[in-house]
Design a protein around this motif. Sequence first.
Motif, PDB file in Angstrom:
ATOM      1  N   GLN A 102       0.618  -1.177  -0.036  1.00 51.57           N
ATOM      2  CA  GLN A 102       0.144  -0.041   0.120  1.00 51.57           C
ATOM      3  C   GLN A 102       0.935   1.284  -0.018  1.00 51.57           C
ATOM      4  O   GLN A 102       0.692   2.019  -0.695  1.00 51.57           O
ATOM      5  N   GLY A 210      -7.459  -4.094   3.838  1.00 51.95           N
ATOM      6  CA  GLY A 210      -7.930  -3.101   2.944  1.00 51.95           C
ATOM      7  C   GLY A 210      -7.497  -2.987   1.594  1.00 51.95           C
ATOM      8  O   GLY A 210      -7.651  -2.107   0.725  1.00 51.95           O
ATOM      9  N   GLU A 212      -7.837  -4.868  -1.013  1.00 53.67           N
ATOM     10  CA  GLU A 212      -8.646  -4.868  -1.996  1.00 53.67           C
ATOM     11  C   GLU A 212      -9.315  -3.666  -2.564  1.00 53.67           C
ATOM     12  O   GLU A 212      -9.878  -3.575  -3.600  1.00 53.67           O
ATOM     13  N   ASP A 213      -9.668  -2.687  -1.520  1.00 53.27           N
ATOM     14  CA  ASP A 213     -10.304  -1.457  -1.740  1.00 53.27           C
ATOM     15  C   ASP A 213      -9.435  -0.344  -2.295  1.00 53.27           C
ATOM     16  O   ASP A 213      -9.828   0.658  -2.608  1.00 53.27           O
ATOM     17  N   ASN A 214      -8.141  -0.757  -2.151  1.00 57.93           N
ATOM     18  CA  ASN A 214      -7.051   0.171  -2.723  1.00 57.93           C
ATOM     19  C   ASN A 214      -6.657  -0.278  -4.143  1.00 57.93           C
ATOM     20  O   ASN A 214      -5.547  -1.125  -4.093  1.00 57.93           O
ATOM     21  N   ARG A 215      -7.138  -0.023  -5.127  1.00 58.82           N
ATOM     22  CA  ARG A 215      -7.003  -0.201  -6.465  1.00 58.82           C
ATOM     23  C   ARG A 215      -5.567  -0.560  -6.947  1.00 58.82           C
ATOM     24  O   ARG A 215      -4.933  -1.686  -7.503  1.00 58.82           O
ATOM     25  N   TYR A 218      -3.768  -3.267  -4.986  1.00 58.48           N
ATOM     26  CA  TYR A 218      -4.188  -4.558  -5.352  1.00 58.48           C
ATOM     27  C   TYR A 218      -3.742  -5.036  -6.654  1.00 58.48           C
ATOM     28  O   TYR A 218      -3.138  -6.087  -6.890  1.00 58.48           O
TER      29      TYR A 218
END
Length: 265
Positions: A102, A210, A212-215, A218
């Motif tokens: 991330q 989180g 998967e919510d951070n394109r 991911y």
Amino acid sequence: MGNALEGKVAVITGGASGIGQATAVRFAEEGADIVVGDLAPADETLRMVEKAGRRGIQLRTDTTSSDDCDALVAAAVSEFGKVDVGVASAGIATAAGPSNVQTRAAGERATHVVNIATETFQRVLDVNVVGVMQTDRALARQMLEQGTGGSIINIASSAARIPLAGAAPYCVSKAGVWMLTKVMGLELAETGVRVNAVGPGYTATPMIAGIEDNRPAYEMAMSITPMNRLGRPEEIAATCLFLASDESSFMTGQLLHPAGGQFTG
């Protein structure tokens, strides 16, 4: 539910969550009593261990303290009389908390080696390398005293072999865990104490919560994961079970990768 670890006692650091927790539960399902060492409360892990029909205890453990590591193993012996298996799962991604992937996806260069503070680098090595060494040392000393062999399993990472820009502390620390595993495996090879490691790929644990919510993060992770999904903690625990059991009795000093095909190339 099987009996691959029937009558065994397993000590697991980092067992309050993630891979450590999944491993504790799987080991209990296979017949082992569990000792969890973690800075966080492991009440939920112990509930699941007891649900599996085994006993479990927890001890607040900072693996960067050699006294804490020794006390954890001593507590296992006091409660259960021995230690058969150890899993060094306690670790951190960065000194600040966010996962490497991330941080890298955010496009920041603050974590590149030319910019990183020495204390930030040192903190990750203290937990991920020194902490694992001190855990392994305490486990190995007890196993050697018992004279009945044992299995020590270190949680490394595919990052031990894949350089990730912006993640030098993590990559270096996990490469250190890999080499520590090989050296200890060699040193203890004739004693019956086996030392192996598991190097997971991107796995759905609190360390990367989180993602998967951070394109961008991911997509970065999936770009080096041919199976195009995150691993599950239970899948990593299954690899740990193999190394803990007699099924791997002729294996030591090895690093296994449940990593979604990261090393197919």
